[in-house]
Design a protein around this motif. Sequence first.
Motif, PDB file in Angstrom:
ATOM      1  N   PHE A 154       0.811  -1.221   0.000  1.00 42.80           N
ATOM      2  CA  PHE A 154       0.000   0.000   0.000  1.00 42.80           C
ATOM      3  C   PHE A 154       0.851   1.281   0.000  1.00 42.80           C
ATOM      4  CE2 PHE A 154      -2.535   3.253   2.286  1.00 42.80           C
ATOM      5  CZ  PHE A 154      -3.556   3.414   1.363  1.00 42.80           C
ATOM      6  N   PRO A 155       1.874   1.397   0.859  1.00 41.49           N
ATOM      7  CA  PRO A 155       2.679   2.635   0.822  1.00 41.49           C
ATOM      8  C   PRO A 155       3.374   2.823  -0.523  1.00 41.49           C
ATOM      9  CG  PRO A 155       3.026   1.447   2.881  1.00 41.49           C
ATOM     10  CD  PRO A 155       2.272   0.525   1.974  1.00 41.49           C
ATOM     11  N   ASP A 156       3.763   1.734  -1.185  1.00 42.13           N
ATOM     12  CA  ASP A 156       4.345   1.837  -2.526  1.00 42.13           C
ATOM     13  C   ASP A 156       3.324   2.392  -3.516  1.00 42.13           C
ATOM     14  OD1 ASP A 156       6.929   0.999  -2.084  1.00 42.13           O
ATOM     15  OD2 ASP A 156       6.435  -1.134  -2.337  1.00 42.13           O
ATOM     16  N   ALA A 157       2.108   1.879  -3.447  1.00 43.73           N
ATOM     17  CA  ALA A 157       1.067   2.344  -4.367  1.00 43.73           C
ATOM     18  C   ALA A 157       0.786   3.835  -4.144  1.00 43.73           C
ATOM     19  CB  ALA A 157      -0.211   1.522  -4.178  1.00 43.73           C
ATOM     20  N   LEU A 158       0.935   4.256  -2.900  1.00 50.11           N
ATOM     21  CA  LEU A 158       0.741   5.675  -2.577  1.00 50.11           C
ATOM     22  C   LEU A 158       1.905   6.540  -3.046  1.00 50.11           C
ATOM     23  CD1 LEU A 158      -1.029   5.745   0.776  1.00 50.11           C
ATOM     24  CD2 LEU A 158      -0.505   7.880  -0.347  1.00 50.11           C
ATOM     25  N   GLY A 159       3.086   5.917  -3.122  1.00 48.80           N
ATOM     26  CA  GLY A 159       4.285   6.669  -3.483  1.00 48.80           C
ATOM     27  C   GLY A 159       5.045   7.181  -2.274  1.00 48.80           C
ATOM     28  N   MET A 160       4.913   6.490  -1.145  1.00 47.14           N
ATOM     29  CA  MET A 160       5.630   6.914   0.069  1.00 47.14           C
ATOM     30  C   MET A 160       7.078   6.438   0.046  1.00 47.14           C
ATOM     31  SD  MET A 160       2.780   6.040   2.924  1.00 47.14           S
ATOM     32  CE  MET A 160       3.868   6.385   4.296  1.00 47.14           C
ATOM     33  N   PRO A 161       7.964   7.171   0.729  1.00 47.12           N
ATOM     34  CA  PRO A 161       9.333   6.683   0.887  1.00 47.12           C
ATOM     35  C   PRO A 161       9.361   5.395   1.712  1.00 47.12           C
ATOM     36  CG  PRO A 161       8.999   8.778   2.067  1.00 47.12           C
ATOM     37  CD  PRO A 161       7.720   8.468   1.372  1.00 47.12           C
ATOM     38  N   ARG A 162      10.461   4.666   1.644  1.00 45.84           N
ATOM     39  CA  ARG A 162      10.552   3.348   2.292  1.00 45.84           C
ATOM     40  C   ARG A 162      10.537   3.405   3.815  1.00 45.84           C
ATOM     41  NH1 ARG A 162      10.359  -0.252  -1.306  1.00 45.84           N
ATOM     42  NH2 ARG A 162       9.668  -1.624   0.353  1.00 45.84           N
ATOM     43  N   GLU A 163      11.182   4.460   4.356  1.00 41.42           N
ATOM     44  CA  GLU A 163      11.419   4.476   5.804  1.00 41.42           C
ATOM     45  C   GLU A 163      10.114   4.615   6.589  1.00 41.42           C
ATOM     46  OE1 GLU A 163      12.890   7.533   4.075  1.00 41.42           O
ATOM     47  OE2 GLU A 163      13.785   5.775   3.108  1.00 41.42           O
ATOM     48  N   ASN A 164      10.050   3.901   7.700  1.00 41.69           N
ATOM     49  CA  ASN A 164       9.050   4.154   8.748  1.00 41.69           C
ATOM     50  C   ASN A 164       7.601   3.896   8.361  1.00 41.69           C
ATOM     51  OD1 ASN A 164      11.155   5.010  10.393  1.00 41.69           O
ATOM     52  ND2 ASN A 164      10.949   7.140   9.736  1.00 41.69           N
TER      53      ASN A 164
END
Length: 404
Positions: A154-164
């Motif tokens: 999900f964070p990848d699909a959002l485009g979030m950075p990897r950390e945290n």
Amino acid sequence: MGEASLKVGGNAPVSNIDPFSTAYFDDPYPFQEELREAGPAVWLSRYNVWAVARFEHVRAMLFDWKTYCSGRGVGLADFAKETPWRPRSILLEADPPQHGRARTILNRVLSPVAMKDLQDRFARAADDLVDTLLERGTFDGIADLAEAYPLSVFPDALGMPRENRHFLLPYGNMVFNAFGPRNELFHKSVENAAPVLDWLAGQMQRDQLAPQGFGAEIHAAVDTGEITAEEAPLIVRSLLTAGVDTTVNGIGAALYCLARFPEQWDHLRADPSLARAAFEEAVRFESPVQTFFRTTTRAVRIGDVDIDEGQKILMFLGAANRDPRHWEQPDQYDITRRTVGHVGFGAGIHMCVGQMLARLEGEVVLAALTRKVSRIEIVDEPQRRYNNTLRGLAKLPIRLQPIH
Ligand code: Z7Z
């Protein structure tokens, strides 16, 4: 459990049930039955709010946004009387026409076409995770699968950075507790989330988000004039808030069901095309989102109960999804059941905008399991996670038997 009585000065049944207590969370079903049986609307004397627990009336409320508004908050707190604890969501805690503007953008970002683009990547991630877990054999079905999987895609699909990215969990846990009363659970979750709040605020900003992904697409709607630069981060916040803990508990529910009901697991293995249905039935059966509120915009009558304007009404989605007036054998987990119409994703204009993403995640995880696993065994006592809104487990120790 409380004696049924009548509301002073009215014709309504009264109950002292506390739907935000650990006794309720441990075994909500007798309480839910009591609320359904007491009447179409019941006065909850502990909180001075109304409860609606029958399928017919919960569903009707969800569709009638004019009478049962969201703009005064969908938690216990009435925004007409107290300031929201965080800037209000322009999606969840809004009514038409404001709601429609945020909703239109998310309808597009999370459209069926967008889901199609994610399908292969999501399926591969599920396969990889199940392979890794099979090598371990015994693990925690919640932390290592139900949480790990959504956090991996999900964070990848959002485009979030990897950390945290795991910081999303304490934040969601706090927001979903905040829909209930200011009880011990709420205060603890605020303490837990305090260290991640600054990080979270940063994640909504345009310059933090990858050029491709849900986040960038939301911010791009500023350039076309659809929303303002102030609104965009709030819409990203809605995804960060509602996109993780919900799917974690949905996947956790499906895993817990398939581990407890091995004949259903066998049925799924025999017909893997039922993966989506097995997930959907888990959402009905466990109802990961148990309750939330509406506020009346006028005096109404529910069944034979009179309710004033400006009253908070708690909708029991979980109770509605097991109402024997609507469901045959509601307490059976049956992956061949016709689940259409269940209210686990809500209904009406606010119905879960991420439901197709949730279903995609649930389906590919279950499909990966059916291809590789012969048996899911519970090897130690599951532990419940208490939350004022979400139903799910904190720990589910399981062992997977590989297919030889
Ligand atoms: O917009 C938001 O921040 C948001 C937060 C929570 C949107 C939806 C939800 C939510 C999801 C509330 C499921 C209740 C049930």
